[in-house]
Design an enzyme around this catalytic site. Sequence first.
Site, PDB file in Angstrom:
ATOM      1  N   ASP A  79      25.503  55.122  -9.289  1.00 58.88           N
ATOM      2  CA  ASP A  79      26.140  55.754 -10.443  1.00 58.88           C
ATOM      3  C   ASP A  79      25.638  57.190 -10.580  1.00 58.88           C
ATOM      4  OD1 ASP A  79      27.400  56.259 -12.844  1.00 58.88           O
ATOM      5  OD2 ASP A  79      26.702  54.444 -13.823  1.00 58.88           O
ATOM      6  N   ASP A  80      26.500  58.169 -10.325  1.00 60.33           N
ATOM      7  CA  ASP A  80      26.157  59.592 -10.433  1.00 60.33           C
ATOM      8  C   ASP A  80      25.202  60.068  -9.340  1.00 60.33           C
ATOM      9  OD1 ASP A  80      27.688  59.430 -12.717  1.00 60.33           O
ATOM     10  OD2 ASP A  80      26.180  60.250 -14.076  1.00 60.33           O
ATOM     11  N   CYS A 138      33.083  57.699 -13.541  1.00 60.57           N
ATOM     12  CA  CYS A 138      32.618  56.308 -13.505  1.00 60.57           C
ATOM     13  C   CYS A 138      33.748  55.280 -13.524  1.00 60.57           C
ATOM     14  CB  CYS A 138      31.692  56.039 -14.691  1.00 60.57           C
ATOM     15  SG  CYS A 138      30.366  57.225 -14.918  1.00 60.57           S
ATOM     16  N   ARG A 194      35.558  52.893 -10.437  1.00 60.73           N
ATOM     17  CA  ARG A 194      35.419  51.440 -10.405  1.00 60.73           C
ATOM     18  C   ARG A 194      36.781  50.752 -10.380  1.00 60.73           C
ATOM     19  NH1 ARG A 194      30.943  53.472 -11.990  1.00 60.73           N
ATOM     20  NH2 ARG A 194      28.988  52.323 -11.872  1.00 60.73           N
ATOM     21  N   LYS A 239      26.817  47.101 -13.747  1.00 56.56           N
ATOM     22  CA  LYS A 239      27.669  47.788 -14.720  1.00 56.56           C
ATOM     23  C   LYS A 239      29.144  47.492 -14.475  1.00 56.56           C
ATOM     24  CE  LYS A 239      28.987  52.639 -15.652  1.00 56.56           C
ATOM     25  NZ  LYS A 239      28.555  54.044 -15.562  1.00 56.56           N
ATOM     26  N   HIS A 270      32.103  48.572 -17.092  1.00 58.59           N
ATOM     27  CA  HIS A 270      32.704  49.824 -17.561  1.00 58.59           C
ATOM     28  C   HIS A 270      34.215  49.874 -17.369  1.00 58.59           C
ATOM     29  CE1 HIS A 270      31.867  54.443 -18.101  1.00 58.59           C
ATOM     30  NE2 HIS A 270      32.103  53.826 -19.248  1.00 58.59           N
ATOM     31  N   HIS A 274      22.294  57.418 -13.130  1.00 61.57           N
ATOM     32  CA  HIS A 274      22.918  57.944 -14.354  1.00 61.57           C
ATOM     33  C   HIS A 274      21.849  58.138 -15.432  1.00 61.57           C
ATOM     34  CE1 HIS A 274      25.622  58.132 -17.826  1.00 61.57           C
ATOM     35  NE2 HIS A 274      26.687  58.018 -17.050  1.00 61.57           N
ATOM     36  N   ASP A 323      29.883  56.423  -7.238  1.00 62.48           N
ATOM     37  CA  ASP A 323      31.129  56.477  -8.015  1.00 62.48           C
ATOM     38  C   ASP A 323      31.621  57.886  -8.284  1.00 62.48           C
ATOM     39  OD1 ASP A 323      29.205  57.241  -9.874  1.00 62.48           O
ATOM     40  OD2 ASP A 323      29.929  55.920 -11.460  1.00 62.48           O
ATOM     41  N   ASN A 324      30.771  58.879  -8.174  1.00 63.34           N
ATOM     42  CA  ASN A 324      31.170  60.287  -8.320  1.00 63.34           C
ATOM     43  C   ASN A 324      30.026  61.163  -7.839  1.00 63.34           C
ATOM     44  OD1 ASN A 324      30.953  59.229 -11.596  1.00 63.34           O
ATOM     45  ND2 ASN A 324      29.400  60.658 -10.855  1.00 63.34           N
ATOM     46  N   LYS A 360      30.417  65.938 -10.957  1.00 55.91           N
ATOM     47  CA  LYS A 360      31.159  64.850 -11.588  1.00 55.91           C
ATOM     48  C   LYS A 360      32.174  65.424 -12.579  1.00 55.91           C
ATOM     49  CE  LYS A 360      30.096  61.166 -14.966  1.00 55.91           C
ATOM     50  NZ  LYS A 360      28.963  60.482 -15.657  1.00 55.91           N
TER      51      LYS A 360
END
Length: 505
Positions: free
Chosen positions: A10-11, A48, A52, A105, A107, A192, A296-297, A361
């Site tokens: 994540d990030d 995010c 996903r 996660k 989301h 993140h 994810d980014n 991002k």
Amino acid sequence: MTNVVLILADDLGFSDLGCYGGEIDTPHLDRLGREGVRMSAFYNTARCSPSRASLLTGRHPHETGVGILNDDQRPWGYPGSLDPAVPTVAERFREAGYATCLSGKWHLSAQTEVPDETWPTRRGFDEFHGILGGAGDYFHPRALYTGEERQPIPGDGYYFTDAVGRHAADFVARQAGAGTPFFLYLAFTAPHWPLHAPAEDVRRYEGRYDEGWDTLRQRRFERLAAEGLVGGDAVLSPRDAGEPAWVDTEHQEWQARRMSVYAAQVTAMDRAVGHVLSTVEEAGVADDTLVVFLSDNGASAEDLPPFDAPKFRERQPSHTVDGAPMRIGNEPDIAPGAADTFASYGRAWANLSNTPFRLYKRWVHEGGIATPVLVSWPAGALANGTVVDTPHQLTDVLPTLLDAAGLAAPAGPGTSMLPEWRGDPGHGEHTLFWEHIGNAAVRRGRWKIVRETSGPWELYDLVADRAEQHDLAAGRPALVAELATAWQRWADEVGVISWETIRAH
């Protein structure tokens, strides 16, 4: 049958992992990448929730109901929940007799308090342990679920990254012991914000970032080139124009601390991945298990509190579990890492994480959408030790996983990447599209057009200029018009809602 382990960071920036040029300690992921296959031109969707949604469905996020985040913006925007009419990869694996698990996660549900048809337990996952929202306290998560049951706030000694890794490893051990094929989706929140990490993990980075972002960006770039992950003509983009040179930076000790905690979060994630991989090996199923890792980014330059997140304060804790005020924000008097802090690492360090690219991002320039991809499958006849340069994006993941498992893929925009992973040319060139909060892009072969919100289209030759330094739009108007027309046709087909319409509300 082939087991599948899909791991999402994540990030995480393009160059944070050691096997992508980074100085962060990631031995388990480095082994996975160097002994398997890496990709140099794989793309996510810049944020995010949309990433996903696309990853799990093989569709573009706008087609799934999740165009921005998990906020219900109807009637003028997206529902913010994964459309029940769009099957997930977990549903397809479960139908084929697999045990399925999400650890981490989700989301992808606008409703995060009362279970509904969009929760992971109702979208194909037999097991779920983690959080439904976007981010939170690593030490004492306030909204932790097992299945559909909310858990008590964990006490001292808990750390979310370690916990979801343990849950994932336990799932693997149980299914392998029973001889059941499994699909594991291990979706970390690391790295993140908030910058939360165990003190012993942070200590290992003391002094490592004292040289600052300028020196470290250059070193990462050189290692990326040595790893074969950027072309021979590649250049390093200049430091973000809004950030100072390291030698001119105030509060250098605090700045180095911020990156040290971020790096510790990545190392903790690597440790959790290592726990899962060792469990796969100990269970005797490593040869028949496909492992895919990605982010994810791109790295996040978000400040805290975010300038454009009015619900931030109500979603994040104002106090610690023992009642002390939470110190929120990026100020030199807040040394991040501990449970009573809530901070991010800032634009200059995100610029380091995204080496050699620019932007972050949310943008669909390379810094926002380029992700490391690591692939391992000992029995899969992969071209181990190679780097795949063919451009792909998240819509290609679902058909690839189903292909590896011998299952039919539904009709959709994606294509299997197995041929390229095995050293073959694959399906040839296909056009990639993006849109996020008005930022838009198209990549076809070496050419990419990209724009910020309603700005003009820029044109880049990504073979010669992956860092997007030389805008060629003025000299190639016909090509820009051709790709822009293709983008508009795609946007109409997938249901892109105008950012101007959404922003007006």
